[in-house]
Design a protein around this motif. Structure first.
Motif, PDB file in Angstrom:
ATOM      1  N   PHE A 107      -7.564  -0.524   3.174  1.00 52.07           N
ATOM      2  CA  PHE A 107      -6.418  -0.232   4.039  1.00 52.07           C
ATOM      3  C   PHE A 107      -6.734  -0.452   5.526  1.00 52.07           C
ATOM      4  CE2 PHE A 107      -3.662   2.936   6.240  1.00 52.07           C
ATOM      5  CZ  PHE A 107      -2.437   2.390   5.916  1.00 52.07           C
ATOM      6  N   GLY A 108      -7.882   0.022   5.967  1.00 57.96           N
ATOM      7  CA  GLY A 108      -8.227  -0.073   7.385  1.00 57.96           C
ATOM      8  C   GLY A 108      -8.163  -1.493   7.929  1.00 57.96           C
ATOM      9  N   PRO A 109      -8.945  -2.423   7.407  1.00 51.79           N
ATOM     10  CA  PRO A 109      -8.876  -3.791   7.938  1.00 51.79           C
ATOM     11  C   PRO A 109      -7.531  -4.465   7.674  1.00 51.79           C
ATOM     12  CG  PRO A 109     -10.469  -3.638   6.134  1.00 51.79           C
ATOM     13  CD  PRO A 109     -10.052  -2.245   6.459  1.00 51.79           C
ATOM     14  N   ALA A 110      -6.826  -4.075   6.598  1.00 50.35           N
ATOM     15  CA  ALA A 110      -5.499  -4.666   6.361  1.00 50.35           C
ATOM     16  C   ALA A 110      -4.564  -4.311   7.504  1.00 50.35           C
ATOM     17  CB  ALA A 110      -4.933  -4.168   5.023  1.00 50.35           C
ATOM     18  N   VAL A 111      -4.647  -3.066   7.981  1.00 49.43           N
ATOM     19  CA  VAL A 111      -3.806  -2.658   9.113  1.00 49.43           C
ATOM     20  C   VAL A 111      -4.196  -3.425  10.374  1.00 49.43           C
ATOM     21  CG1 VAL A 111      -3.314  -0.744  10.697  1.00 49.43           C
ATOM     22  CG2 VAL A 111      -3.322  -0.359   8.209  1.00 49.43           C
ATOM     23  N   ILE A 112      -5.499  -3.427  10.683  1.00 49.89           N
ATOM     24  CA  ILE A 112      -5.941  -4.012  11.954  1.00 49.89           C
ATOM     25  C   ILE A 112      -5.746  -5.525  11.972  1.00 49.89           C
ATOM     26  CG2 ILE A 112      -7.947  -4.369  13.466  1.00 49.89           C
ATOM     27  CD1 ILE A 112      -6.820  -1.513  13.534  1.00 49.89           C
ATOM     28  N   ALA A 113      -6.052  -6.194  10.839  1.00 45.74           N
ATOM     29  CA  ALA A 113      -5.878  -7.655  10.811  1.00 45.74           C
ATOM     30  C   ALA A 113      -4.482  -8.046  10.345  1.00 45.74           C
ATOM     31  CB  ALA A 113      -6.938  -8.283   9.902  1.00 45.74           C
ATOM     32  N   ASN A 114      -3.667  -7.065   9.987  1.00 50.57           N
ATOM     33  CA  ASN A 114      -2.319  -7.300   9.474  1.00 50.57           C
ATOM     34  C   ASN A 114      -2.348  -8.327   8.337  1.00 50.57           C
ATOM     35  OD1 ASN A 114       0.401  -6.849   9.311  1.00 50.57           O
ATOM     36  ND2 ASN A 114       0.943  -8.381  10.869  1.00 50.57           N
ATOM     37  N   TYR A 115      -3.173  -8.079   7.338  1.00 50.41           N
ATOM     38  CA  TYR A 115      -3.334  -8.978   6.194  1.00 50.41           C
ATOM     39  C   TYR A 115      -3.043  -8.192   4.917  1.00 50.41           C
ATOM     40  CZ  TYR A 115      -5.480 -12.239   2.930  1.00 50.41           C
ATOM     41  OH  TYR A 115      -5.702 -13.101   1.894  1.00 50.41           O
ATOM     42  N   TRP A 116      -1.894  -8.494   4.263  1.00 49.06           N
ATOM     43  CA  TRP A 116      -1.442  -7.641   3.152  1.00 49.06           C
ATOM     44  C   TRP A 116      -1.324  -8.376   1.825  1.00 49.06           C
ATOM     45  CZ3 TRP A 116      -1.454  -2.624   4.254  1.00 49.06           C
ATOM     46  CH2 TRP A 116      -1.387  -2.247   5.604  1.00 49.06           C
ATOM     47  N   LEU A 117      -1.831  -9.623   1.756  1.00 47.04           N
ATOM     48  CA  LEU A 117      -1.683 -10.408   0.526  1.00 47.04           C
ATOM     49  C   LEU A 117      -2.417  -9.716  -0.641  1.00 47.04           C
ATOM     50  CD1 LEU A 117      -0.342 -13.121  -0.215  1.00 47.04           C
ATOM     51  CD2 LEU A 117      -2.567 -14.212   0.178  1.00 47.04           C
ATOM     52  N   TYR A 118      -1.690  -9.392  -1.692  1.00 52.33           N
ATOM     53  CA  TYR A 118      -2.234  -8.735  -2.888  1.00 52.33           C
ATOM     54  C   TYR A 118      -2.974  -7.430  -2.549  1.00 52.33           C
ATOM     55  CZ  TYR A 118      -1.219 -13.183  -5.144  1.00 52.33           C
ATOM     56  OH  TYR A 118      -0.612 -14.294  -5.613  1.00 52.33           O
ATOM     57  N   HIS A 119      -2.581  -6.811  -1.434  1.00 54.08           N
ATOM     58  CA  HIS A 119      -3.240  -5.560  -1.052  1.00 54.08           C
ATOM     59  C   HIS A 119      -3.078  -4.478  -2.119  1.00 54.08           C
ATOM     60  CE1 HIS A 119      -4.772  -2.484   1.626  1.00 54.08           C
ATOM     61  NE2 HIS A 119      -3.709  -1.748   1.387  1.00 54.08           N
ATOM     62  N   TRP A 120      -1.921  -4.488  -2.814  1.00 55.15           N
ATOM     63  CA  TRP A 120      -1.657  -3.432  -3.813  1.00 55.15           C
ATOM     64  C   TRP A 120      -2.732  -3.371  -4.906  1.00 55.15           C
ATOM     65  CZ3 TRP A 120      -1.037  -4.997  -8.852  1.00 55.15           C
ATOM     66  CH2 TRP A 120      -0.764  -6.354  -9.062  1.00 55.15           C
ATOM     67  N   VAL A 121      -3.389  -4.515  -5.187  1.00 56.78           N
ATOM     68  CA  VAL A 121      -4.412  -4.515  -6.239  1.00 56.78           C
ATOM     69  C   VAL A 121      -5.519  -3.506  -5.904  1.00 56.78           C
ATOM     70  CG1 VAL A 121      -6.238  -5.903  -7.296  1.00 56.78           C
ATOM     71  CG2 VAL A 121      -3.970  -6.895  -6.931  1.00 56.78           C
ATOM     72  N   TYR A 122      -5.818  -3.349  -4.610  1.00 50.22           N
ATOM     73  CA  TYR A 122      -6.921  -2.473  -4.209  1.00 50.22           C
ATOM     74  C   TYR A 122      -6.512  -1.006  -4.138  1.00 50.22           C
ATOM     75  CZ  TYR A 122      -8.984  -6.935  -3.534  1.00 50.22           C
ATOM     76  OH  TYR A 122      -9.449  -8.198  -3.777  1.00 50.22           O
ATOM     77  N   TRP A 123      -5.225  -0.732  -4.433  1.00 44.28           N
ATOM     78  CA  TRP A 123      -4.810   0.657  -4.658  1.00 44.28           C
ATOM     79  C   TRP A 123      -4.660   0.923  -6.154  1.00 44.28           C
ATOM     80  CZ3 TRP A 123      -3.920   4.666  -1.181  1.00 44.28           C
ATOM     81  CH2 TRP A 123      -4.051   4.338   0.172  1.00 44.28           C
ATOM     82  N   VAL A 124      -4.019   0.000  -6.857  1.00 45.82           N
ATOM     83  CA  VAL A 124      -3.727   0.223  -8.280  1.00 45.82           C
ATOM     84  C   VAL A 124      -5.009   0.227  -9.105  1.00 45.82           C
ATOM     85  CG1 VAL A 124      -2.560  -0.737 -10.294  1.00 45.82           C
ATOM     86  CG2 VAL A 124      -1.400  -0.695  -8.075  1.00 45.82           C
ATOM     87  N   GLY A 125      -5.888  -0.746  -8.866  1.00 49.95           N
ATOM     88  CA  GLY A 125      -7.132  -0.832  -9.637  1.00 49.95           C
ATOM     89  C   GLY A 125      -7.968   0.435  -9.507  1.00 49.95           C
ATOM     90  N   PRO A 126      -8.339   0.841  -8.273  1.00 47.29           N
ATOM     91  CA  PRO A 126      -9.127   2.067  -8.141  1.00 47.29           C
ATOM     92  C   PRO A 126      -8.433   3.305  -8.701  1.00 47.29           C
ATOM     93  CG  PRO A 126      -9.316   0.751  -6.168  1.00 47.29           C
ATOM     94  CD  PRO A 126      -8.290   0.089  -7.019  1.00 47.29           C
ATOM     95  N   LEU A 127      -7.088   3.389  -8.570  1.00 46.17           N
ATOM     96  CA  LEU A 127      -6.407   4.572  -9.098  1.00 46.17           C
ATOM     97  C   LEU A 127      -6.492   4.633 -10.624  1.00 46.17           C
ATOM     98  CD1 LEU A 127      -3.320   4.835  -6.750  1.00 46.17           C
ATOM     99  CD2 LEU A 127      -5.071   6.590  -7.136  1.00 46.17           C
ATOM    100  N   ILE A 128      -6.323   3.478 -11.290  1.00 47.48           N
ATOM    101  CA  ILE A 128      -6.461   3.476 -12.761  1.00 47.48           C
ATOM    102  C   ILE A 128      -7.899   3.837 -13.141  1.00 47.48           C
ATOM    103  CG2 ILE A 128      -6.326   2.059 -14.838  1.00 47.48           C
ATOM    104  CD1 ILE A 128      -4.094   0.458 -13.477  1.00 47.48           C
TER     105      ILE A 128
END
Lengths: 244, 244, 244, 244
Positions: free
Chosen positions: C200-221
């Motif tokens: 999340f941190g670098p996605a916010v700062i670099a404003n790069y969100w491509l397939y970002h959801w994978v890094y929430w869904v995978g760890p949560l499962i």
């Protein structure tokens, strides 16, 4: 390294456990160290620098020391035995048998390398013998390197494993990391060897003796310097000879 | 790092053991750290990235700290001494002697590098001095890098080796790994140095002073920031100055 | 990680020490982890594989956890907090504040990266955000990879740092090595992230969100699977819900 | 590994905890070891030598052993179980169930690799199965290599984790480092495997059986040699069969 675990006192050791087993442990430990080290040199990948040989030689010390330290101290190196003897850390009667066992272990380890390695690689790398010094101009830096790095190694051995005031359970890790960093730092200059048994074994098996004496003289001078530093400057009260 | 092993109390130390020996230990420790670090830079293999210098600088801290921590605390870094002094962890009278010993140790270590290294490599790499910053544009990121990484390092030193609530026997390993990862993370930007003695020694011996001030100013600012964070935010009750 | 050293009991913590300080520690620890991790990616050398990023991300956990575990448990990862909460290892009231602190720490760490890194490298590597997944075909393996590796990581966290029967003083080392090997094993498939705050941190700062959801869904499962395994299969009597 | 922490005695284990849970732990541990190992081989970067596979296979042992040693001993290797059984370190009734669980774990780990890896890489590397031996001439050195390295590994396991006189809390670290250095030393000759479950799992999933028998025969001979050395030469009084 002579650390005695208070929970498992050696009780009354019989003659086998006092005199034979420690020498067998030194032979086995030296053979394992030299075998694994020579294999890492003989079969090293091209282009990865010194990382592999440094990690293999250094990290092998952790399991070897932990496995054998309560049996023989796990010196596996003639100048380690000599330094520990010079600062009063081992029985007089065991010094020569230990060194003989370590040199025989070195030969056994190098022979096992010949059995397990690819034979073309074995010949190219002289079976893991130190072939870095090719000309007389290289002797100066190589000798300096062996002296300084062996001094550093033996200071760590004596301070973390023998000297009462600074002894630590992390001794095997400290000694291992010192070997790793010494090889990464001085690898292109002299090897470095810091251990005549490691030099002697593959020299015998591969019959490669060019500048072999450097790997005896360098570590021996380092051994003397470190013993003097411990005895006169930084050793604790049980070891230091003055101002106590 | 001032840890006292309850089984081996320092008893009554005499004047040699209280004032002379700790300074000698700092000198010896700094010399070993700077020698091994400079060698790893001067003799680094091409194409293996930052792995070798990072591992050598960082891992050398484990044996040095374990060997000497019961003698002098094994700071081997002026800003470590300053940070520990700022949070009340060392005697006032020893601060200046420690820093002098560390700088002398740095010079000695760099001189030993000159003796042991290949002299062509020594010249190319300025004897291990930090030659990364070439232009004024690089100063900003380099200074930021030194400040942030030194802050991180000194927080780890203070939290794992001084602060009562979080002190740990793993302190030498924590500090060593912090140096390893800091060098891998910031190596291409500023080195990073995080230790003025490491910068000063080879600068003297190789007489290379370009942007040398960055390696004093950066670590000193990091030292102040980390001390403020410990004193006002995350330090324990013995150190924190408010809300206790 | 909640280990309490019996020699230094936290005594009576005041409100600052109970509620504010732990959140500040999570923020600081997450910032340090994300800064050092992103720097290692942004400034990585070419041709050295995954060794540098893997060692930097993983080994940074040892100093961070040892420094902060007695203050906040040093989770520095939302799914670590969630998993520990699911197996009953932390106070209910602290779950949301911890996760908020970790995400803010991630943003702070990524912002520090922008300040310290070379700006051309920062842009090329999206400031350390995960840019591995480029096409929809990569989602399957990437998600599988995140799920399996996060499960492995969280099992190690719960077994070595929370579960009474298997808790160990080597917990920080175990968790660190698991991160190292997970990155070396799965680095080319998904990163792997295993930590939404790190994504999340670098996605916010670099404003790069491509397939970002994978890094929430995978760890949560992975978090759910590991919690179920601990609660129903391998947890000790205090945690396991059946057959005790 | 069978170390029992005196502070957390296993009390009275019920049938689930005595017979089912240890086998589940062996299955889970073997699956994690084989998955992470195969991933590191299948997705290895080109040109970085053996560093990545060696570190991944070896270092994974630390978290796996620490997490599971109080449950099952965390053998995760049929020849480890056999060697510990041969020197009297485990219950007779558990030997066969452990080995079955380890082989099933190996298959599960290899199947997870198929799910998470890039499928082209999976096919090229035979899913992590050992594809080094291509011709009959390679069998000799490969077999010698497996025998010597497995002997070394099992001596370390037995001396640091079972033998009373030399047992150590550093056992997981020693075993892990032995695997790291063995792979760096003998990686180009035979793998080395040292663990039939690691060979069997990917062989089943990738259906690759060329010279597969070497990875059973070599480790088994190494197991016999190490057991004989422990029983007759270097084992302590509880294990050694003569001269006590």
């Amino acid at each position: 390294m002579e650390m005695v675990d208070p929970k498992h006192p050696p009780a009354k050791r019989n003659w086998y456990e006092r005199y034979v087993l420690p020498c067998l442990a030194e032979l086995l430990g030296s053979a394992a160290f030299v075998f694994i080290g020579c294999m890492s040199v003989v079969e090293d990948a091209v282009g990865t620098g010194l990382v592999q040989p440094a990690l293999v030689h250094g990290l092998s010390i952790v399991p070897i020391v932990v496995s054998l330290e309560n049996i023989s101290g796990a010196h596996t190196n003639p100048v380690v035995s000599l330094a520990i003897w010079l600062i009063g850390g081992m029985e007089h009667i065991m010094l020569i048998p230990y060194i003989v066992a370590q040199l025989c272990g070195g030969i056994l380890g190098a022979a096992l390398t010949k059995a397990a390695a690819n034979s073309a690689n074995f010949d190219t790398k002289f079976g893991g013998a130190f072939g870095i010094i090719k000309t007389n101009e290289q002797i100066g830096p190589a000798l300096g390197n062996e002296i300084i790095l062996t001094t550093f190694l033996l200071l760590v051995v004596c301070m973390t494993a023998v000297n009462v005031e600074t002894k630590s359970h992390l001794a095997p890790v400290c000694i291992a990391l010192t070997v790793v960093i010494n090889i990464m730092a001085g690898g292109t200059i002299s090897g470095p060897c810091m251990n005549p048994a490691r030099a002697f074994g593959p020299a015998v098996i591969a019959n490669y003796w060019l500048y072999h004496w450097v790997y005896w003289v360098g570590p021996l001078i380092g051994c003397l310097i470190s013993s003097i530093l411990i005895r006169f400057v930084i050793g604790g009260r049980a070891i230091r000879l003055f101002l106590k």
